[in-house]
Scaffold this active site. Structure first.
Site, PDB file in Angstrom:
ATOM      1  N   GLN A  93     -10.329   1.668   2.865  1.00 22.13           N
ATOM      2  CA  GLN A  93      -9.151   1.614   3.740  1.00 22.13           C
ATOM      3  C   GLN A  93      -9.454   2.452   4.973  1.00 22.13           C
ATOM      4  OE1 GLN A  93      -4.498   2.852   3.366  1.00 22.13           O
ATOM      5  NE2 GLN A  93      -5.368   1.763   1.645  1.00 22.13           N
ATOM      6  N   TYR A 144       2.250  10.228  -0.173  1.00 19.28           N
ATOM      7  CA  TYR A 144       3.300   9.811   0.753  1.00 19.28           C
ATOM      8  C   TYR A 144       4.661  10.279   0.258  1.00 19.28           C
ATOM      9  CZ  TYR A 144      -0.237   6.660   2.762  1.00 19.28           C
ATOM     10  OH  TYR A 144      -1.376   6.141   3.331  1.00 19.28           O
ATOM     11  N   ASP A 183       0.824  -1.208   0.000  1.00 17.79           N
ATOM     12  CA  ASP A 183       0.000   0.000   0.000  1.00 17.79           C
ATOM     13  C   ASP A 183       0.859   1.260   0.000  1.00 17.79           C
ATOM     14  OD1 ASP A 183      -2.715   1.275   0.347  1.00 17.79           O
ATOM     15  OD2 ASP A 183      -1.600   2.176   1.995  1.00 17.79           O
ATOM     16  N   TYR A 241      -5.529   0.156   8.259  1.00 18.71           N
ATOM     17  CA  TYR A 241      -4.274   0.880   8.489  1.00 18.71           C
ATOM     18  C   TYR A 241      -4.088   1.193   9.960  1.00 18.71           C
ATOM     19  CZ  TYR A 241      -6.539   5.620   8.380  1.00 18.71           C
ATOM     20  OH  TYR A 241      -7.277   6.744   8.613  1.00 18.71           O
TER      21      TYR A 241
HETATM   22  N1  NAP Z   1      -5.613   5.615   4.245  1.00 14.93           N
HETATM   23  C1  NAP Z   1      -5.055   6.366   5.145  1.00 14.93           C
HETATM   24  O1  NAP Z   1      -5.531   7.482   5.437  1.00 14.93           O
HETATM   25  C2  NAP Z   1      -3.840   5.879   5.875  1.00 14.93           C
HETATM   26  C3  NAP Z   1      -3.394   6.517   7.047  1.00 14.93           C
HETATM   27  C4  NAP Z   1      -2.272   6.011   7.709  1.00 14.93           C
HETATM   28  C5  NAP Z   1      -1.633   4.898   7.193  1.00 14.93           C
HETATM   29  N2  NAP Z   1      -2.049   4.294   6.033  1.00 14.93           N
HETATM   30  C6  NAP Z   1      -1.351   3.108   5.464  1.00 14.93           C
HETATM   31  O2  NAP Z   1      -1.233   2.126   6.481  1.00 14.93           O
HETATM   32  C7  NAP Z   1       0.139   1.784   6.679  1.00 14.93           C
HETATM   33  C8  NAP Z   1       0.407   1.442   8.127  1.00 14.93           C
HETATM   34  O3  NAP Z   1      -0.036   2.466   8.968  1.00 14.93           O
HETATM   35  P1  NAP Z   1       0.899   3.168  10.044  1.00 14.93           P
HETATM   36  O4  NAP Z   1       2.274   3.243   9.502  1.00 14.93           O
HETATM   37  O5  NAP Z   1       0.236   4.400  10.462  1.00 14.93           O
HETATM   38  O6  NAP Z   1       0.719   2.275  11.297  1.00 14.93           O
HETATM   39  P2  NAP Z   1       1.327   0.961  11.888  1.00 14.93           P
HETATM   40  O7  NAP Z   1       1.686   0.013  10.836  1.00 14.93           O
HETATM   41  O8  NAP Z   1       0.351   0.538  12.887  1.00 14.93           O
HETATM   42  O9  NAP Z   1       2.551   1.546  12.653  1.00 14.93           O
HETATM   43  C9  NAP Z   1       3.801   1.467  12.253  1.00 14.93           C
HETATM   44  C10 NAP Z   1       4.600   1.247  13.543  1.00 14.93           C
HETATM   45  O10 NAP Z   1       4.410  -0.101  13.989  1.00 14.93           O
HETATM   46  C11 NAP Z   1       5.662  -0.668  14.286  1.00 14.93           C
HETATM   47  N3  NAP Z   1       5.614  -2.113  14.024  1.00 14.93           N
HETATM   48  C12 NAP Z   1       5.371  -2.774  12.877  1.00 14.93           C
HETATM   49  N4  NAP Z   1       5.438  -4.116  13.066  1.00 14.93           N
HETATM   50  C13 NAP Z   1       5.730  -4.293  14.378  1.00 14.93           C
HETATM   51  C14 NAP Z   1       5.933  -5.430  15.192  1.00 14.93           C
HETATM   52  N5  NAP Z   1       5.862  -6.666  14.711  1.00 14.93           N
HETATM   53  N6  NAP Z   1       6.213  -5.236  16.512  1.00 14.93           N
HETATM   54  C15 NAP Z   1       6.285  -4.001  17.025  1.00 14.93           C
HETATM   55  N7  NAP Z   1       6.109  -2.886  16.312  1.00 14.93           N
HETATM   56  C16 NAP Z   1       5.841  -3.029  14.992  1.00 14.93           C
HETATM   57  C17 NAP Z   1       6.637   0.064  13.409  1.00 14.93           C
HETATM   58  O11 NAP Z   1       7.899   0.127  14.009  1.00 14.93           O
HETATM   59  P3  NAP Z   1       9.184  -0.631  13.332  1.00 14.93           P
HETATM   60  O12 NAP Z   1       9.517   0.075  12.067  1.00 14.93           O
HETATM   61  O13 NAP Z   1      10.202  -0.500  14.398  1.00 14.93           O
HETATM   62  O14 NAP Z   1       8.766  -2.042  13.121  1.00 14.93           O
HETATM   63  C18 NAP Z   1       6.047   1.471  13.327  1.00 14.93           C
HETATM   64  O15 NAP Z   1       6.501   2.234  14.431  1.00 14.93           O
HETATM   65  C19 NAP Z   1       0.901   3.022   6.153  1.00 14.93           C
HETATM   66  O16 NAP Z   1       2.210   2.695   5.807  1.00 14.93           O
HETATM   67  C20 NAP Z   1       0.040   3.405   4.965  1.00 14.93           C
HETATM   68  O17 NAP Z   1       0.358   2.589   3.846  1.00 14.93           O
HETATM   69  C21 NAP Z   1      -3.150   4.759   5.398  1.00 14.93           C
END
Ligand code: NAP
Length: 377
Positions: free
Chosen positions: A178, A68, A63, A206
């Protein structure tokens, strides 16, 4: 002996890629995808390595969005999937300000160029636009589908009401939404989740928030039964919902492997229900004037209505635009608050998430109409 070792190696290689899949409507997707958003400072080679290993481990849905890192996220994804196009499901998003017929065409071409592909698997409108009629946006997205350039049309951050409005605007099927979904933000369980199950709509979850602080011990104890970490328990719980596919983002190779290995067990009904109950969000209605909005070093936050109306930080959507959308389509989710430590004793809560939604609500309804809040403890 040699043949045995070869078979063992081949079966081990095979099992590395054995990712559970879900069929939701016409979409066949892995149980978990990879998020490539965020503004972290990290070099491209590292990011590309993460995405590539993720694909190897079966997390083939990736995604991203045009917004971004100002398009750079799509460029990185493009490099990571080079030579692997047929193996991956590209999910990208067009920003709402590009949601008119001309804007979508241009934005789409930009995404194709940055990703180095000639079609997109899931193309979504990132947020509803309060300025461009949904009919126009949907028509432009479905035109791309008719031309064979987009395989599935989706949306993002659409409340159920708004989603139904988009469905009414077009004859084709909107195949995904999403949304934020995690142990704290569970608003989709109120309505969209069951609608998605009845109508075969993919929910890309997300911000699955894999670092829960509250009730961590409960997750740890459940994890011990299956020999899994708390993050794996959370991911497994999210994906136990028929239409949900979490898309966590990680820049850590160990976390990536951990996330990929979160689906080779079925959580017992009791454990599922325990998580369901223990993490029940506390949602109440509060007088907006009892919520304190503090400024932040990390992001622009308006602390007065005047500032919110002016929108000097150029937030998109602006509080005024979002207010219009709230009046038409309802509020997407409660704002998140914690109990206030206000020494003066006037405020009951401090705002911790929803800095635009809060002001949009006040612009839409004034300070006297209670706003739904999720109390974070
Ligand atoms: N549609 C929308 O409006 C919207 C908004 C926000 C996000 N998104 C999409 O959703 C994706 C994910 O969202 P997000 O980045 O906000 O949230 P997330 O995936 O919940 O948070 C990322 C955090 O989780 C940690 N993490 C990942 N796997 C882990 C594990 N196994 N154990 C512990 N910590 C872990 C990462 O740290 P480490 O790097 O240290 O693992 C990072 O600090 C984005 O990249 C984007 O593609 C969409």
């Amino acid at each position: 002996m040699g043949a045995c070792i070869t078979i063992l190696i081949l079966s081990w290689l095979g099992s590395r890629n054995k990712m559970q899949t879900k069929k939701i409507g016409k979409l066949v997707v892995p149980a978990i995808g990879q998020g490539a958003g965020g503004n972290d400072k990290c070099d491209d080679i590292h990011r590309i390595g993460i995405i590539r290993l993720g694909i190897e481990l079966g997390m083939t849905l990736i995604d991203t969005a045009e917004v971004y890192q100002d398009g750079h996220s799509e460029e990185v994804v493009g490099k990571a999937i080079s030579g692997l196009r047929e193996k991956v499901i590209i999910s990208t998003k067009v920003s709402p300000e590009h949601g008119d017929a001309v804007g979508i065409k241009k934005a789409f071409e930009g995404s194709l160029r940055r990703l180095g592909v000639d079609y997109i698997d899931i193309y979504q409108l990132h947020w509803p636009s309060p300025l461009i009629p949904i009919e126009e946006t949907m028509e432009a997205l479905f035109k791309l589908k008719e031309e064979g350039k987009v395989m599935h049309v989706g949306v993002s951050n659409f409340s159920l009401e708004k989603f139904k409005e988009a469905e009414r605007a077009i004859k084709g099927k909107i195949e995904s939404n999403q949304l934020e979904y995690n142990l704290v933000e569970r608003g989709i369980e109120e309505d969209f989740l069951s609608y998605s199950e009845e109508n075969d709509i993919l929910v890309l979850a997300y911000n699955p928030s894999l670092k829960p602080i509250k009730n961590r011990l409960i997750l740890e104890n459940i994890g011990k039964k299956y020999n899994k970490t708390t993050a794996q328990v959370v991911l497994n719980w999210l994906a136990s919902h028929k239409t949900v596919v979490p898309i966590p983002k990680t820049l850590n190779f160990d976390h990536l492997k951990e996330n990929a290995a979160a689906f080779d067990f079925k959580m017992a009904e009791d454990d599922f229900k325990e998580i369901q109950n223990v993490f029940q969000p506390k949602i109440v209605e509060v007088d907006p004037s009892k919520i304190r909005v503090l400024s932040s070093k990390n992001e622009p936050v308006y602390t007065t209505l005047e500032e919110a109306l002016k929108n000097n930080a150029n937030l998109k959507p602006s509080p005024v635009e979002l207010a219009k959308e709230i009046v038409e389509g309802g509020i997407l989710k409660p704002v998140r608050v914690k109990v206030s430590d206000d020494a003066g004793g006037w405020y009951e809560y401090d705002l911790i998430q929803g800095r635009v939604r809060y002001w949009a609500w006040i612009i839409a309804y004034g300070k006297d109409r209670p706003i739904k809040v999720c109390i974070y403890e």
